[in-house]
Write an enzyme that holds these catalytic residues in place. Sequence first.
Site, PDB file in Angstrom:
ATOM      1  CB  THR A 212      -0.969   0.037   1.206  1.00  0.00           C
ATOM      2  OG1 THR A 212      -1.901  -1.010   1.065  1.00  0.00           O
ATOM      3  CG2 THR A 212      -1.726   1.330   1.320  1.00  0.00           C
TER       4      THR A 212
ATOM      5  N   GLY B 178     -10.236  -4.413   1.292  1.00  0.00           N
ATOM      6  CA  GLY B 178      -9.542  -4.044   2.525  1.00  0.00           C
ATOM      7  C   GLY B 178      -9.953  -2.663   3.004  1.00  0.00           C
TER       8      GLY B 178
ATOM      9  CB  THR C 170       0.097   0.771   4.996  1.00  0.00           C
ATOM     10  OG1 THR C 170       0.497  -0.507   4.461  1.00  0.00           O
ATOM     11  CG2 THR C 170       1.194   1.272   5.927  1.00  0.00           C
ATOM     12  N   GLY C 171      -1.558  -1.705   6.347  1.00  0.00           N
ATOM     13  CA  GLY C 171      -1.472  -2.825   7.282  1.00  0.00           C
ATOM     14  C   GLY C 171      -2.576  -3.831   7.037  1.00  0.00           C
ATOM     15  CB  THR C 172      -3.835  -6.571   9.163  1.00  0.00           C
ATOM     16  OG1 THR C 172      -3.689  -5.749  10.327  1.00  0.00           O
ATOM     17  CG2 THR C 172      -2.647  -7.518   9.120  1.00  0.00           C
TER      18      THR C 172
HETATM   19  N1  ASP Z   1      -4.149  -2.234   4.001  1.00  0.00           N
HETATM   20  C1  ASP Z   1      -4.038  -2.933   2.744  1.00  0.00           C
HETATM   21  C2  ASP Z   1      -5.188  -3.886   2.602  1.00  0.00           C
HETATM   22  O1  ASP Z   1      -5.559  -4.505   3.587  1.00  0.00           O
HETATM   23  C3  ASP Z   1      -2.792  -3.712   2.606  1.00  0.00           C
HETATM   24  C4  ASP Z   1      -1.554  -3.000   2.929  1.00  0.00           C
HETATM   25  O2  ASP Z   1      -1.540  -1.961   3.562  1.00  0.00           O
HETATM   26  O3  ASP Z   1      -0.525  -3.499   2.507  1.00  0.00           O
HETATM   27  O4  ASP Z   1      -5.649  -4.053   1.504  1.00  0.00           O
END
Ligand code: ASP
Length: 328
Positions: free
Chosen positions: A196, A226, A246-248
Site C-alpha cells: 500500500t 480491505g 497501511t497494514g492488515t
Molecule cells: N491495508 C491494505 C489492505 O488490507 C494492505 C496493505 O496496507 O498493505 O488491503
Amino acid sequence: MNSAVIAIHGGAGTITRAAMDAQREREYTEALEHVLREGQRVLAGGGSALDAVTEAVRLLEDCPLFNAGKGAVLTHAGTYELDASVMDGATLNAGAITCVKRVRNPVLAARAVLEHSEHVLFAAEGAEAFAEAQGLELVSPDYYFTQARHDQWQRARATAGMALLDHDAAALAAQAARAKQPEGTDPIDPDRKFGTVGAVARDARGNLAAATSTGGVTNKQVGRVGDTPVFGAGCYADDVAAVSATGTGEMFIRTVAAFDVSAQMRYAGLSLEESARRVVMEKLTAINGRGGLIAVDRAGNVTLPFNTEGMYRGIARVGEPVNVWIYG
Ligand code: ASP
C-alpha cells in the site's frame, strides 16, 4: 509551525535491514525522495493539499517497487484487484474505487469520483466504466505485472493459501535466499504482510487531504476489499487531521483507524501524536492489527507511527530538505 507539508508511506511490514541489500535500500530511498519532492513542488506552487496527495500517490502507483498500480500484488486467482481513495478535509468530499482490474492509476479514478460524481465509492466494472467515461487510461492486466510480486504470490499459494502483506512476503523471499532453501518451504507468519501507498498533506491555506492506494494483500481472495477504499479506515481527512494507513486492512476497518485519529483529537483533546500512537500501538495491537499510518494536523504537525519492523515513509516541508526512513 505553519508551513505546507506532505508526508508519504509505501507500506509497512517485516522490513528489516537484514532482508534488504544496499542497492534495494537505495532504490526505495530514491523513489520516496523523488515523490516527496514532487509533492513539495505542488505545495510550493500554491497547490492544494488535495492536488499534492493525488500527485504523490499517482507517482507511487507508477513505481513498481510499491504495491499499488504497477507492481500490485496478485489475488489467489492470479489476477489484480486494486483499490484507492482520496479525501478532501476542507469539504469532506471523498472518492474511492475498489476491485478495479484495468485502471492504470486507481488514485486518479478515485479523484474523478470525488470531483465528478454524486457517489463516493464505485466497485469493479462500474468503477472501470466510470474511469473510462472520465477519459482515464485503461490498461491490460499485464501492465501491473512484476516478476517479484508474481514470485511472492507463488510462494504464498504454496504456503497453505494464506494472504500475505506485501513487504512481509518480500522479507520472506530474502530470508529464503539467505538460507538457500527453496522459498516455498518457508513458514509464513500470517500476521506479517503489507504494502500500500499513501500521502497526507497540509497546504498553505491550512487545508488537509489524504490519499491511499493498494493492490491489497498477496494471495487475497477474489472480491476481498480491505481498508484502503473505506473512508475512516484506511483513509480520512477533515479539518482536524488527515490520515492514510497501511497494514492488515480488516483490523483497520474494525477499529475505524483513520477516523479515530481525528476523533480522539476532536472529542478527547489529544495531540495528533498521542492520538495516532493510541490507534496504532494500543487499539490495533489489541486485535492483532499490524501496520502503521501517516497523519498531519491543521497546525502542520506530522506523525508516522507503525507497529511493524519497518514502514517506508517520509516527510517534506516546503522550503526544507526531504526526510525518508525505512526501519524503526
Ligand atoms: N491495508 C491494505 C489492505 O488490507 C494492505 C496493505 O496496507 O498493505 O488491503
